[in-house]
Design a protein around this motif. Structure first.
Motif, PDB file in Angstrom:
ATOM      1  N   THR A   1       0.764  -1.219  -0.127  1.00  0.00           N
ATOM      2  CA  THR A   1      -0.155   0.335  -0.003  1.00  0.00           C
ATOM      3  C   THR A   1       0.923   1.310  -0.058  1.00  0.00           C
ATOM      4  OG1 THR A   1      -1.892   0.929   0.968  1.00  0.00           O
ATOM      5  CG2 THR A   1      -0.183   0.020   2.477  1.00  0.00           C
ATOM      6  N   GLY A   2       0.322   2.352  -0.110  1.00  0.00           N
ATOM      7  CA  GLY A   2       0.826   3.651  -0.228  1.00  0.00           C
ATOM      8  C   GLY A   2       0.342   4.520  -1.267  1.00  0.00           C
ATOM      9  N   PRO A   3       0.456   6.112  -1.152  1.00  0.00           N
ATOM     10  CA  PRO A   3       0.027   6.802  -1.999  1.00  0.00           C
ATOM     11  C   PRO A   3       0.206   6.534  -3.495  1.00  0.00           C
ATOM     12  CG  PRO A   3       1.980   7.913  -1.061  1.00  0.00           C
ATOM     13  CD  PRO A   3       1.723   6.505  -0.347  1.00  0.00           C
ATOM     14  N   SER A   4      -0.617   6.999  -4.523  1.00  0.00           N
ATOM     15  CA  SER A   4      -0.367   7.326  -5.785  1.00  0.00           C
ATOM     16  C   SER A   4       0.751   7.551  -6.036  1.00  0.00           C
ATOM     17  CB  SER A   4      -1.527   8.087  -6.731  1.00  0.00           C
ATOM     18  OG  SER A   4      -2.784   7.605  -6.143  1.00  0.00           O
ATOM     19  N   GLY A   5       1.748   6.975  -7.195  1.00  0.00           N
ATOM     20  CA  GLY A   5       2.851   7.474  -7.781  1.00  0.00           C
ATOM     21  C   GLY A   5       4.094   7.000  -6.814  1.00  0.00           C
ATOM     22  N   CYS A   6       3.819   6.057  -5.881  1.00  0.00           N
ATOM     23  CA  CYS A   6       4.893   5.743  -5.051  1.00  0.00           C
ATOM     24  C   CYS A   6       5.794   4.426  -5.595  1.00  0.00           C
ATOM     25  CB  CYS A   6       4.666   5.635  -3.573  1.00  0.00           C
ATOM     26  SG  CYS A   6       3.428   3.970  -3.456  1.00  0.00           S
ATOM     27  N   GLY A   7       5.194   4.004  -6.732  1.00  0.00           N
ATOM     28  CA  GLY A   7       5.851   2.837  -7.367  1.00  0.00           C
ATOM     29  C   GLY A   7       5.054   1.386  -7.146  1.00  0.00           C
ATOM     30  N   LYS A   8       3.879   1.246  -6.475  1.00  0.00           N
ATOM     31  CA  LYS A   8       3.256  -0.011  -6.165  1.00  0.00           C
ATOM     32  C   LYS A   8       3.151  -0.712  -7.724  1.00  0.00           C
ATOM     33  CE  LYS A   8      -0.521   1.736  -4.253  1.00  0.00           C
ATOM     34  NZ  LYS A   8      -0.024   3.260  -4.654  1.00  0.00           N
ATOM     35  N   THR A   9       2.422  -0.223  -8.624  1.00  0.00           N
ATOM     36  CA  THR A   9       2.100  -0.561  -9.726  1.00  0.00           C
ATOM     37  C   THR A   9       3.535  -1.142 -10.558  1.00  0.00           C
ATOM     38  OG1 THR A   9       0.011   0.249 -10.335  1.00  0.00           O
ATOM     39  CG2 THR A   9       1.170  -0.717 -12.001  1.00  0.00           C
ATOM     40  N   THR A  10       4.389  -0.215 -10.730  1.00  0.00           N
ATOM     41  CA  THR A  10       5.709  -0.493 -11.274  1.00  0.00           C
ATOM     42  C   THR A  10       6.540  -1.617 -10.470  1.00  0.00           C
ATOM     43  OG1 THR A  10       6.096   2.041 -11.521  1.00  0.00           O
ATOM     44  CG2 THR A  10       8.224   0.558 -11.241  1.00  0.00           C
ATOM     45  N   LEU A  11       6.182  -1.840  -9.219  1.00  0.00           N
ATOM     46  CA  LEU A  11       6.908  -2.936  -8.635  1.00  0.00           C
ATOM     47  C   LEU A  11       6.159  -4.490  -9.060  1.00  0.00           C
ATOM     48  CD1 LEU A  11       8.734  -3.976  -6.491  1.00  0.00           C
ATOM     49  CD2 LEU A  11       6.821  -3.581  -4.718  1.00  0.00           C
ATOM     50  N   LEU A  12       4.926  -4.443  -9.365  1.00  0.00           N
ATOM     51  CA  LEU A  12       4.106  -5.314  -9.767  1.00  0.00           C
ATOM     52  C   LEU A  12       4.689  -5.946 -11.269  1.00  0.00           C
ATOM     53  CD1 LEU A  12       0.396  -5.535  -8.952  1.00  0.00           C
ATOM     54  CD2 LEU A  12       2.431  -6.534  -7.926  1.00  0.00           C
TER      55      LEU A  12
END
Length: 199
Positions: free
Chosen positions: A38-49
């Motif tokens: 979890t975390g705010p938008s733009g922190c790299g969550k989708t990039t990590l996946l």
């Protein structure tokens, strides 16, 4: 690689146009657990996946996977509009199993998400929540060890989200997988996560 880990991330770095999204990230993803990021938008969550799945390449660091078999549920449903619910799931299975096994699995998972009676409908005939259920059924029907889920319940109203989360947890208890789920919703994270990381 640690025995109980499905994925290990070691000093992972990723930048876009000079903007650092991930910097020396280290993370262990345990087998058969639901790990929520979890975390705010733009922190790299989708990039990590995307990096874990191989859709994108890290700038530096390592991604160690116990197995390369991965299912991916994107933010959007990504169902093929010209195929029925049944055919959408069969599309990802037909190269890995015979028709009898495929029929059994498709019916099993459509029943678990309460869509068995809708198996011959096309995506245009389904609500948004039903499409999300098809995506979940398709991901579980494919025999992967690792399931990546990017904001899978985004945009659903609270009642429908609660129903689909309950169905998802029921499927996960029935058929254990290693799950990495991205969300910005802390309540969702607390309900779903065995382990929660905040970026």
């Amino acid at each position: 690689m640690k025995n109980n880990c499905e994925v290990q991330l070691i000093n992972l770095c990723k930048s876009y146009d000079g903007h650092k999204v991930l910097s020396n990230l280290n993370m262990n993803i345990e087998e058969n657990k639901i790990t929520v990021i979890t975390g705010p938008s733009g922190c790299g969550k989708t990039t990590l996946l995307k990096i874990i799945s191989g859709v994108e390449k890290e700038d530096s660091g390592q991604v160690l996977l116990k197995d390369n078999s991965i299912s991916y549920i994107f933010q959007e449903d990504r169902l093929l509009p010209h195929l029925t619910v049944y055919q959408n799931i069969a599309f990802v299975l037909k190269s890995t199993m015979n028709k009898e096994e495929m029929d059994f699995l498709i019916n099993k998972y459509l029943d678990l998400v309460k869509l068995l009676e809708h198996r011959d409908k096309f995506p245009r005939q389904l609500s948004g929540g039903m499409k999300r259920r098809v995506s979940i059924a398709r991901a579980f029907a494919y025999k992967s060890r690792l399931l990546l889920m990017d904001e899978p319940f985004k945009g659903l109203d609270d009642k429908l989200k609660k129903e689909i989360i309950e169905e998802f947890l029921h499927i996960h208890n029935t058929d254990k997988r290693t799950v990495i789920l991205v969300t910005h919703d802390m309540k969702e994270a607390e309900v779903l996560g065995d382990i929660i990381y905040t970026l």
